[in-house]
Motif scaffolding. Sequence first.
Motif, PDB file in Angstrom:
ATOM      1  N   LEU A 255       0.830  -1.208   0.000  1.00 53.88           N
ATOM      2  CA  LEU A 255       0.000   0.000   0.000  1.00 53.88           C
ATOM      3  C   LEU A 255       0.862   1.255   0.000  1.00 53.88           C
ATOM      4  N   ARG A 256       1.940   1.254   0.785  1.00 64.97           N
ATOM      5  CA  ARG A 256       2.829   2.420   0.818  1.00 64.97           C
ATOM      6  C   ARG A 256       3.439   2.670  -0.564  1.00 64.97           C
ATOM      7  N   ILE A 257       3.866   1.614  -1.227  1.00 64.64           N
ATOM      8  CA  ILE A 257       4.443   1.772  -2.562  1.00 64.64           C
ATOM      9  C   ILE A 257       3.400   2.338  -3.526  1.00 64.64           C
ATOM     10  N   SER A 258       2.203   1.805  -3.474  1.00 67.17           N
ATOM     11  CA  SER A 258       1.154   2.243  -4.384  1.00 67.17           C
ATOM     12  C   SER A 258       0.784   3.700  -4.144  1.00 67.17           C
ATOM     13  N   GLU A 259       0.670   4.088  -2.881  1.00 64.44           N
ATOM     14  CA  GLU A 259       0.330   5.477  -2.563  1.00 64.44           C
ATOM     15  C   GLU A 259       1.428   6.430  -3.014  1.00 64.44           C
ATOM     16  N   GLU A 260       2.693   6.047  -2.814  1.00 60.77           N
ATOM     17  CA  GLU A 260       3.806   6.925  -3.147  1.00 60.77           C
ATOM     18  C   GLU A 260       3.965   7.105  -4.649  1.00 60.77           C
ATOM     19  N   ILE A 261       3.752   6.048  -5.424  1.00 59.13           N
ATOM     20  CA  ILE A 261       4.039   6.112  -6.865  1.00 59.13           C
ATOM     21  C   ILE A 261       2.772   6.352  -7.688  1.00 59.13           C
ATOM     22  N   GLY A 263      -0.442   7.044  -6.282  1.00 59.42           N
ATOM     23  CA  GLY A 263      -1.335   8.025  -5.674  1.00 59.42           C
ATOM     24  C   GLY A 263      -2.496   7.389  -4.927  1.00 59.42           C
ATOM     25  N   GLU A 264      -3.083   8.160  -4.026  1.00 56.18           N
ATOM     26  CA  GLU A 264      -4.151   7.659  -3.157  1.00 56.18           C
ATOM     27  C   GLU A 264      -5.387   7.239  -3.920  1.00 56.18           C
ATOM     28  N   ARG A 265      -5.669   7.902  -5.028  1.00 56.55           N
ATOM     29  CA  ARG A 265      -6.916   7.662  -5.748  1.00 56.55           C
ATOM     30  C   ARG A 265      -6.768   6.662  -6.898  1.00 56.55           C
ATOM     31  N   HIS A 266      -5.583   6.095  -7.056  1.00 51.89           N
ATOM     32  CA  HIS A 266      -5.387   5.102  -8.112  1.00 51.89           C
ATOM     33  C   HIS A 266      -6.204   3.851  -7.798  1.00 51.89           C
ATOM     34  N   PRO A 267      -6.777   3.205  -8.812  1.00 49.65           N
ATOM     35  CA  PRO A 267      -7.590   2.005  -8.553  1.00 49.65           C
ATOM     36  C   PRO A 267      -6.866   0.933  -7.737  1.00 49.65           C
ATOM     37  N   GLN A 268      -5.559   0.760  -7.978  1.00 49.64           N
ATOM     38  CA  GLN A 268      -4.842  -0.282  -7.253  1.00 49.64           C
ATOM     39  C   GLN A 268      -4.681   0.070  -5.781  1.00 49.64           C
ATOM     40  N   THR A 269      -4.458   1.339  -5.468  1.00 47.65           N
ATOM     41  CA  THR A 269      -4.354   1.769  -4.073  1.00 47.65           C
ATOM     42  C   THR A 269      -5.664   1.479  -3.342  1.00 47.65           C
ATOM     43  N   ILE A 270      -6.761   1.743  -3.996  1.00 50.00           N
ATOM     44  CA  ILE A 270      -8.079   1.510  -3.390  1.00 50.00           C
ATOM     45  C   ILE A 270      -8.297   0.022  -3.120  1.00 50.00           C
ATOM     46  N   VAL A 271      -7.916  -0.817  -4.083  1.00 46.16           N
ATOM     47  CA  VAL A 271      -8.044  -2.264  -3.893  1.00 46.16           C
ATOM     48  C   VAL A 271      -7.205  -2.727  -2.705  1.00 46.16           C
ATOM     49  N   LEU A 272      -5.980  -2.194  -2.598  1.00 47.63           N
ATOM     50  CA  LEU A 272      -5.103  -2.588  -1.496  1.00 47.63           C
ATOM     51  C   LEU A 272      -5.667  -2.161  -0.146  1.00 47.63           C
ATOM     52  N   LEU A 273      -6.263  -0.992  -0.087  1.00 50.30           N
ATOM     53  CA  LEU A 273      -6.928  -0.567   1.149  1.00 50.30           C
ATOM     54  C   LEU A 273      -8.003  -1.566   1.561  1.00 50.30           C
ATOM     55  N   SER A 274      -8.788  -1.976   0.588  1.00 45.89           N
ATOM     56  CA  SER A 274      -9.854  -2.938   0.852  1.00 45.89           C
ATOM     57  C   SER A 274      -9.282  -4.285   1.284  1.00 45.89           C
TER      58      SER A 274
END
Length: 364
Positions: A255-261, A263-274
Motif C-alpha cells: 500500500l505504501r508503494i502504491s500510494e507513493e508512486i 497516488g491515493e486515488r489510483h484504482p490499485q491503491t483503493i483495492v489494497l486498502l480494501s
Amino acid sequence: MFRLLSPSLGRLLRAAGRRCRVASASSLPGPAGGQAAGVQVPPPRGAPQGGGAGLLPLLAALAWFSRPAAADDGPAEPAADETEAEIIQLLKRAKLSIMKDEPEEAEVILHDALRLAYQSDNKKAITYTYDLMANLAYIRGQLENAESLFKATMTNLLGEGMLQEDNAIIEISLKLASIYAAQNRPEFALAGYEFCVSTLEGRIEREKGVSEDILSVDEKANTRLLLGMCLDAYARFLLLSEHPSQAQALYERALRISEEILGERHPQTIVLLSDLATTLDAQGRFEEACVHVQRASDLARQTEHPELHMVLSNLAAVLTHRERYTQAREVYQEALQQAKRKQDEASAQHIREELAELARRSGL
C-alpha cells in the motif's frame, strides 16, 4: 520490437479466473518443423469450456501498471525483412484479440507467428511469442500449459544473457508462483514469492545511489511497482493460507508503494486498502478494518472505481461482523446494483448469498 515485459500485465492478470477454459494440449512447432521439447499448448480452435477456480483469488489485485508495458513503448524498430514485419503484425493482432477477449482468435494468430519465427530462426520473436502464448494460457486458467510456456520463455531469456534479477524474469517468476498457489503446491509458491521479493529488495537497495544518467526515475519506479505487485500477490497467498497477520504486514508495504508512486486515488491503491481491511477483519480487528474499507469505498465511489461493487461488498462484510446489520444490508444492496451494472453475474450471485445469510443472522 521484441523487447520482453509481459504486455499489459495488469490487464491480463485482472482477467485471471474469470475465463477458466480447459483444453487438451498439442505440441508447439519446433525448429525445422519439429517439436519444442516439453512445451504444450491447447489446439488453436474449438477449445471446450470447463470449470475450475482459476487464478482470480490470487491475482485480482495485480493491476499496478497504469502506463503501457515496455513492449508497447515507442515506435517499433524497422523490420529486418518481410518475414519479421509479418511476425510483428501478427503479434500486434494477437495482442489486440487478447484485449478484446477473443482468446481463440489470438491463439490461432500466435500459432501462425510462432511458425514464421521458427522458419526464419528469429530467436527474439520466438521468445516473445512464447511469452504471449504463456499469458494467454494463464488468463484462461490453463495452468499446466502456462507453466511450461513460462519456463520455456525464461530459459530462452536466460540463455540470451538476461540476468535473474531483471524485471522480465521476476514477472515470470511471480506468475509461476501464483500458478503453484492455484495448483495447491504451497512449497513451490512460497519459494517463488520469496525469490521475487528478496531479489527485488536487494536490487532496489543497490540502485538507491545510482544516478539518473544511468538509471532513470521511471525505471526505478517500475522496479518498486513490481515489488509492490509481488508483495500484493504474496500477501494474498498468505491470507488464503490463514496467516492474516503476516499478510497484513505485506499489504501495508504494498500500500505504501502504491500510494507513493500511483497516488491515493489510483484504482490499485483503493483495492489494497480494501484487501488490508480484509486481513484486519480476519484477525477480529473489526474497528480498524472498518476504517480502512470505509476509506476505500469512499474513494471508489468518488473515482467510479471499476470494481466498486467488490469494495462495497467487503465493506458490508465488515459491517456485518460489527453487527451493524441495517447498514450492512444497505451497502450490500448498493453493491448488488453496481454488480448488475457491470454485468458481473458471479459477484452479483455472491452478494445475493451474503444478503440471504445476513437476513438469517439478523432477522431483517
